[in-house]
Design a protein around this motif. Structure first.
Motif, mmCIF file in Angstrom:
data_model
loop_
_atom_site.group_PDB
_atom_site.id
_atom_site.type_symbol
_atom_site.label_atom_id
_atom_site.label_comp_id
_atom_site.label_asym_id
_atom_site.label_seq_id
_atom_site.Cartn_x
_atom_site.Cartn_y
_atom_site.Cartn_z
ATOM 1 N N PHE A 152 -9.853 -0.574 14.664
ATOM 2 C CA PHE A 152 -9.980 0.617 13.529
ATOM 3 C C PHE A 152 -9.934 1.937 14.131
ATOM 4 N N GLU A 153 -10.676 2.252 15.220
ATOM 5 C CA GLU A 153 -10.682 3.442 15.567
ATOM 6 C C GLU A 153 -9.026 3.766 16.141
ATOM 7 N N GLN A 180 -7.113 5.200 13.662
ATOM 8 C CA GLN A 180 -7.314 6.411 13.058
ATOM 9 C C GLN A 180 -6.099 7.322 13.699
ATOM 10 N N ALA A 181 -5.711 7.000 14.984
ATOM 11 C CA ALA A 181 -4.644 7.991 15.442
ATOM 12 C C ALA A 181 -3.211 7.556 14.832
ATOM 13 N N GLY A 182 -3.169 6.638 14.098
ATOM 14 C CA GLY A 182 -1.768 6.668 13.413
ATOM 15 C C GLY A 182 -1.624 5.124 13.570
ATOM 16 N N PRO A 183 -0.400 4.613 12.628
ATOM 17 C CA PRO A 183 0.134 3.440 12.650
ATOM 18 C C PRO A 183 0.444 2.784 14.458
ATOM 19 N N LEU A 186 -4.328 2.634 8.681
ATOM 20 C CA LEU A 186 -5.240 2.429 7.949
ATOM 21 C C LEU A 186 -5.109 2.603 6.363
ATOM 22 N N ASP A 187 -5.718 2.111 5.492
ATOM 23 C CA ASP A 187 -5.510 2.190 4.075
ATOM 24 C C ASP A 187 -6.636 3.267 3.455
ATOM 25 N N SER A 188 -6.136 4.297 2.943
ATOM 26 C CA SER A 188 -7.036 5.440 2.515
ATOM 27 C C SER A 188 -8.014 5.037 1.723
ATOM 28 N N VAL A 245 -10.809 3.520 3.669
ATOM 29 C CA VAL A 245 -11.812 4.580 4.496
ATOM 30 C C VAL A 245 -12.640 5.345 3.605
ATOM 31 N N LEU A 272 -15.771 4.010 3.326
ATOM 32 C CA LEU A 272 -16.555 4.257 4.367
ATOM 33 C C LEU A 272 -17.368 5.615 4.318
ATOM 34 N N ARG A 273 -16.341 6.393 3.872
ATOM 35 C CA ARG A 273 -16.828 8.052 3.748
ATOM 36 C C ARG A 273 -17.980 8.046 2.426
ATOM 37 N N TRP A 329 -20.169 5.530 1.843
ATOM 38 C CA TRP A 329 -21.351 4.902 2.648
ATOM 39 C C TRP A 329 -21.918 6.207 3.309
#
Lengths: 106, 148
Positions: free
Chosen positions: A20-21, A24-27, A70-72, A75, A78-79, A81
Motif C-alpha cells: 500500500f505504501e 502511494q508513490a504511483g502505479p 491506489l483507489d481514491s 484511501v 482511511l482518511r 478513519w
C-alpha cells in the motif's frame, strides 16, 4: 473466498501495508512491487487481490502490463478513519481540560 | 510522483472552556486523563503517558508493569501555544507523520487546532528501504491491528 471487508482489516497484514505504501508513490506492476519485497510475485498478486477487494487498489492494463494503483475512494475511507479518531480524542480532551480547570464554568 | 495519491492533511479545531496554559498542560502532562488508551495504545493497560518537555524529547506510554512504548518524538515544544510531534507509534525507526497542535486564546477560552500531516513522506520513503521495519501505517492502525 475473500468477502469485501474494511480497508483497515486488509492493512492488518504488514506485507500489504508495504505494498500500500509503495503504491502511494504511483502505479506499479506486480514485478516492480515484488522486486522490492521479500515475497514472491504470486504472493504479491494475492495481496493485491485482497487490497482490491476492499477498494484500496484498482488495476488497469497498460499495453501488455497490468498496473496497480491506489483507489481514491478506499484511501478516503482511511482518511475518514484518522479524522474520526482525532474527533473522538479531542472531544475527550475537551471534557478533561474543562473538568480540571478551576475557573472553567461558564 | 505527479500521480501520487496520498491522504490529505487532517485538520481539527475545537474550543475548550479553559485558559491556554491549562489546555496545554492537560493535553501533554495529563494526557492519561483523556487519551483513549483502551483502543489506542500499545500495551493492554497504560499507567502513564509521558511528554518529555523539550525539542528532541520522547512521547511514550508506560504500561502498568512498567514497560515503555514509543509514540513520538517532540520536534517543537513552545508551551503553552504550540507543539509539533514526529508521530511513529510502536517504532521509533519507522517513517513518521507529523502532528501539530496549536493553543490559541479566544472566546474566553482556548481554540485548539490540530493538524495531522506528512502522509506523502510515507510514499517518498518507499517500503523497500526498510523491509524489516514496521511501516508508517502502523501508527495509524495502532491497537486496531492487534484487535482484528
Amino acid at each position: 473466498v475473500q468477502t469485501n471487508g474494511h480497508p483497515l482489516d486488509a492493512l492488518g497484514d504488514p506485507t500489504r501495508r508495504q505494498i500500500f505504501e509503495s503504491l502511494q508513490a504511483g502505479p506499479r506492476s506486480v514485478g516492480d512491487l515484488a522486486a522490492g519485497l521479500p515475497v514472491s510475485r504470486p504472493a504479491v498478486s494475492q495481496h493485491l487481490r485482497v487490497l482490491e477487494d476492499v477498494g484500496l487498489v484498482t488495476h488497469r492494463r497498460d499495453g501488455t502490463r497490468h498496473l496497480y494503483e491506489l483507489d481514491s475512494a478506499g484511501v478516503g475511507v482511511l482518511r475518514d478513519w484518522v479524522d474520526g479518531f482525532w474527533s473522538e480524542a479531542l472531544a475527550r480532551f475537551k471534557a478533561a481540560a474543562e473538568n480540571s480547570s478551576t475557573g472553567g464554568s461558564s | 510522483m505527479s500521480d501520487a495519491l496520498v491522504i490529505e492533511i487532517v485538520r481539527k479545531t475545537i474550543t475548550v472552556d479553559c485558559a491556554v496554559e491549562e489546555a496545554f498542560r492537560v493535553f501533554t502532562a495529563d494526557a492519561i486523563s483523556w487519551w483513549p488508551v483502551e483502543s489506542h495504545s500499545i500495551h493492554q493497560s497504560v499507567a502513564e503517558i509521558v511528554f518529555e518537555p523539550r525539542a528532541g524529547g520522547e512521547v511514550y506510554e508506560v504500561s502498568e508493569s512498567g514497560e515503555r512504548g514509543h509514540w513520538a518524538t517532540v520536534l517543537e515544544w513552545d508551551p503553552p501555544t504550540r507543539l509539533v510531534l514526529a508521530w511513529n507509534i510502536l517504532n521509533a525507526e519507522a517513517e513518521p507523520t507529523e502532528v501539530e497542535v496549536r493553543f490559541l486564546p479566544g472566546d474566553g477560552g482556548t481554540r485548539v487546532e490540530l493538524e495531522h500531516r506528512g502522509w506523502e513522506r510515507l510514499a517518498d520513503s518507499g517500503a523497500e528501504k526498510r523491509a524489516n521495519y514496521d511501516t508508517g501505517w502502523d501508527f495509524v492502525l495502532g491497537e486496531y491491528v492487534s484487535r482484528i
